[in-house]
Design an enzyme around this catalytic site. Structure first.
Site, mmCIF file in Angstrom:
data_model
loop_
_atom_site.group_PDB
_atom_site.id
_atom_site.type_symbol
_atom_site.label_atom_id
_atom_site.label_comp_id
_atom_site.label_asym_id
_atom_site.label_seq_id
_atom_site.Cartn_x
_atom_site.Cartn_y
_atom_site.Cartn_z
ATOM 1 N N ASP A 202 0.813 -1.214 0.000
ATOM 2 C CA ASP A 202 0.000 0.000 0.000
ATOM 3 C C ASP A 202 0.846 1.263 0.000
ATOM 4 O OD1 ASP A 202 -2.748 0.339 -0.263
ATOM 5 O OD2 ASP A 202 -2.962 1.096 1.776
ATOM 6 N N ASP A 588 -10.946 -5.013 11.889
ATOM 7 C CA ASP A 588 -11.108 -6.431 12.170
ATOM 8 C C ASP A 588 -12.338 -6.698 13.042
ATOM 9 O OD1 ASP A 588 -9.962 -5.103 14.254
ATOM 10 O OD2 ASP A 588 -8.137 -6.304 14.351
#
Length: 887
Positions: A202, A588
């Site tokens: 990224d 998450d």
């Protein structure tokens, strides 16, 4: 007298010999038919073994038996634990009854604050405690998995797995660490044609790209070596650093020779990787250029096109022994100014789409770049749950515990987090499954697409044989009408969701998608949900995975570039209902929560050999920043529409599972009561007041009972969880340290972000150690997070000194009331002991600014309290005439 057996003619019926009748023969045939039906039910209907117990059930062969089983905690351990929990509730009720009815009039403010804090602590304990009511463990059968899906002489029928590795900054996440993670994935004990590794960069760093290119070359030598000698672990850095005698069990001279050669190869590989890192320290003014002279597309990390490079798994690239290798694919999604890229969650969603286009495995594994596969059979362990024909269809993910390397044996900052992974998660596994913790998790791809879990089919009810059918129908007709009217609404709501189990024909004309059924969901709804990619939409309808037949590699790569473009997710359900969910830096928890709300369950798998191992932040500053990011994510969820307090009712989320999610998002709020409660001892010592009145015999018994049940609860938890007292105590200490620092800052940052729109960027924690082992254990980098715990430490030490000095000067009678206040203050100091040890151990490295601010703040508070004492009654002051004539 022994009767000789009579000879029987096989052509005659047994009834002719007197051994039975026609009725007996019919009963025997009926019994065989029922046995076969029961076997089919166990194989195909998805029954749980615990719910389907029949002594007449036929014994299945090894290859047809369940692939895993539950191991409940022994009743000798769990029943006393539950009894103590109930007893603790009773003691808490009596405790608060006494505290509320016995205020301290001369210190009313202190008493009120303490009672409010204690009530909040009790609520937090309830939210955390009851999800641990029915903990379980699990056991897998890898041999049965092989017997069922890997038959001799036939291709393996194990499901394919796409593995995601995410990285951002190669200077904070060293390429050598990422390379070791990739190498452990490529050499995993799983069919090579079933494994594809996707590395998300990224940061679009050329250093990561070049390091991955070097890794792919070294993998051609490393992978066959691992599989030939079945070594563990299969990350070379950790394998060669093991302090074991590798000659003990390996007496083969070929192994010794090849191991030494491989170690030399790895040392050369490290030199090349470290050389790339050294070169990357000085970036040219014109930016990096590739070997063909063209500029590197990622020179501007905030404005670059999407990049995909297939390093392995194409053009016949094989290892040095001529064997096929798993796929290795580099992915860097497009970045443009003005777009919200959603950090890690956005990168993971890009990988979901790219992998669906290229390989489309039905299962996904995501790991952080510093979490290597420590157990080469980890994927097989997960498949024992995912591919189990009895219960596998309802499992959305299999979560493995996080284990760490490079932590000192004292673990002063509770990096291992053993209490959470070995106690809390086992408790959740007995309800609806553990929460998703961000790494080391195997997903079902269809669950990530936002579909509901498959509905369990109920077995047909038995009807009585004593009444005719028309009578039973009359009795049941009214019940069926009521049930039908209630279920119509549910069927309408779930009608769209059920499309996942039928492969619709997309009207774009994709090759290889043939289906006789008409499309049940219009294509425009698919595009609104998944985006405008017919190839990706077709892949979402393949429950068992696979790519369209006849599609060329070039066309698939072109489509893969399209699905990682910046605008692809606009006006779609990505990040809302599909994939990793946006809206929090801890994506998450939110992602797992949404899956559980859709009725899925998760599984917690703890193999004997840890499946994954990673590196943890070694110094306190990095550790506090890590905890700050987690707590900030929880605050964001708490202030969002996805807060489990009010979201997801009427769906598949179980009440105790909701308790655990509420506890996981409200714990940062505990920072304020905890900060107040840790300040009260110093205030009591400085003022001579206390938060409880003079203690009676009943009160003494009550306080002692509370301390005893708290201690016994912890002891029993450690017993069934297999946690040592050292790990439990470190967890308690860091709960206080993190609570008064990271959680407090996260609460205010979250409020600023949600209410005022002030955004905060989290810090990526360092993944690699420095020169010496544990050399930075007590290094305090400058951070404002260190000020609150140090201030608390100083004022409590000052309070102890003042209290003892006052008792010495006032005589024997003042020592009795002092003991309660001293115990209270020492409790705070002992919990801050790791912080104090770091302060005393490395004074030369401690930033002076922290000491100055902490002492200054503690002094101001102490002097201000001494000057403005709210507990001194103003009515007691007597004014006398001085006798002077001022005129």
């Amino acid at each position: 007298m022994i009767v000789p057996p009579r000879p029987m003619d096989p052509k005659k019926d047994l009834a002719d010999y007197g051994y039975g009748t026609v009725a007996w023969k019919e009963r025997m045939e009926d019994w065989k038919r029922k046995q076969n039906e029961k076997l089919q039910v166990v194989k195909h209907e998805g029954y749980n073994r615990d719910e389907f117990e029949d002594p007449d059930l036929p014994v299945m062969d090894e290859g047809r038996q369940p692939l895993s089983r539950k191991l409940p905690i022994p009743s000798s351990k769990i029943n006393p634990y539950r009894l103590i929990i109930l007893l603790r509730l009773v003691v808490l009720v009596l405790f608060f009854h006494y505290r509320i009815l016995h205020p301290v009039n001369d210190a009313y403010v202190l008493w009120l604050l303490s009672v409010i804090c204690e009530i909040w602590f009790a609520v937090s304990w309830i939210l955390d405690q009851f999800p641990k009511w029915c903990p379980i463990e699990r056991e897998t059968y890898l041999d049965r998995l092989s017997l069922r899906y890997e038959k001799e002489g036939k291709p393996s029928e194990l499901a394919s797995v796409d593995i995601f590795v995410s990285t951002v900054d190669p200077l904070k996440e060293p390429p050598l660490i990422t390379a070791n993670t990739v190498l452990s994935i490529l050499s995993v004990d799983y069919p090579v044609d079933k494994v594809a590794c996707y590395v998300s960069d990224d940061g679009a760093a050329m250093l990561t790209f070049e390091a991955l290119s070097e890794t792919s070359e070294f993998a051609r030598k490393w992978v066959p070596f691992c599989k030939k000698f079945s070594i563990e672990p299969r990350a070379p850095e950790w394998y060669f650093s093991q302090k074991v005698d590798y000659l003990r069990d390996k007496v083969d001279p070929a192994f010794v020779r090849e191991r030494r050669a491989m170690k030399r190869e790895y040392e050369e590989f490290k030199v090349r990787i470290n050389g790339l890192v050294s070169t990357a320290q000085k970036v040219p003014e014109e930016g990096w250029t590739m070997q063909d002279g063209t500029p590197w597309p990622g020179n501007n990390i905030r404005d670059h096109p999407g990049m995909i490079q297939v390093f392995l798994g194409h053009d016949g690239v094989r290892d040095i022994e001529g064997n096929e290798l798993p796929r290795l694919i580099y992915v860097s999604r497009e970045k443009r100014p003005g777009f919200d890229h959603h950090k890690k969650a956005g990168a993971m969603n890009a990988l979901v789409r790219v992998s669906a286009i290229i390989s489309n495995a039905p299962f996904l594994l995501n790991v952080d770049c510093d979490h290597y596969i420590n157990n080469s059979k980890a994927l097989r362990e997960a498949m024992c749950f995912m591919m189990d024909p009895i219960s596998g269809k309802k499992i959305c993910y299999v979560q493995f515990p996080q284990r760490f390397d490079g932590i000192d044996r004292h673990d002063r900052y509770s990096n291992r987090n053993v209490v959470f992974f070995d106690i809390n998660m086992k408790g959740l596994d007995g309800i609806q499954g553990p929460i998703y913790v961000g790494t080391g998790c195997v997903f079902r791809r269809q669950a990530l697409y936002g579909y509901d879990a498959p509905v369990k089919k109920k077995p047909p009810r038995r009807t009585c044989n004593c009444l005719p059918k028309w009578c039973c129908c009359c009795c049941c007709r009214s019940k069926k009408k009521n049930k039908k009217s209630k279920s119509n609404d549910k069927k309408n709501n779930k009608e769209v969701t059920k499309q996942i189990y039928a492969l619709e024909n997309i009207e774009e004309g994709i090759e290889g998608i043939d289906n006789e059924k008409s499309s049940l969901m219009p294509q425009i709804k698919f595009e609104k949900k998944f985006g405008q990619s017919p190839v990706f939409i077709a892949s979402t309808l393949m429950e068992d995975g696979g790519v369209p037949k006849g599609a060329t590699t070039a066309s698939l790569l072109k489509e893969a570039i399209h699905v990682i473009s910046c605008g692809y997710e606009d006006k779609t359900d990505w990040g809302k209902e599909v994939g990793w969910i946006y809206g929090s830096v801890t994506e998450d928890i939110l992602t797992g929560f949404k899956m559980h709300c859709h009725g899925w369950r998760s599984v917690y798998c703890i193999p004997k050999r840890p499946a994954f191992k990673g590196s943890a932040p070694i110094n306190l500053s990095d550790r506090l920043h890590q905890v700050l990011r987690w707590a900030l994510g929880s605050v964001e969820i708490f202030l969002s529409r996805h807060c489990p307090i009010w979201y997801g009712y009427g769906c598949g989320l179980k009440p105790l599972e909701r308790f655990s999610y509420i506890a996981s998002v409200v714990y940062p709020l505990t920072s304020i009561p905890l900060l107040i409660y840790c300040t009260l001892p110093a205030v009591c010592l400085l003022t001579g007041k206390f938060i409880v009145p003079e203690i009676s015999n009943y009160a003494s018994l009550l306080f002692m009972s509370l301390f005893v049940v708290i201690a016994v609860t912890s002891i029993l938890e450690m017993q069934w969880g297999g946690v040592g007292i050292h790990d439990w105590w470190r967890n308690e200490q860091f709960w206080v340290i993190g609570g008064v620092s990271s959680h407090l800052f996260a609460l205010f940052q979250g409020l600023l972000k949600v209410l005022a729109g002030v955004n905060t960027n989290f810090t990526v924690t360092s993944k690699g150690g420095d020169d010496g082992e544990f050399s930075e254990l007590y290094l305090f980098k400058w951070t404002s997070l260190l000020i609150p715990p140090m201030t608390l430490l100083i004022i409590n030490v000052i309070g102890v000194i003042v209290g003892v000095s006052d008792a010495i000067s006032n005589g024997y009678d003042s020592w009795g009331p002092l003991f309660g206040r001293l115990f209270f203050a020492i409790w705070v100091i002992v919990h801050l002991y790791p912080f104090l040890k770091g302060l005393m151990g490395k004074q030369d490295r401690l930033p002076t600014i922290i000491v100055v601010w902490s002492i200054l703040l503690a002094s101001i508070l102490s002097l201000l309290w001494a000057r403005v004492n709210p507990f001194v009654s103003k009515g007691d002051i007597v004014l006398e005439v001085c006798g002077l004539d001022c005129d």
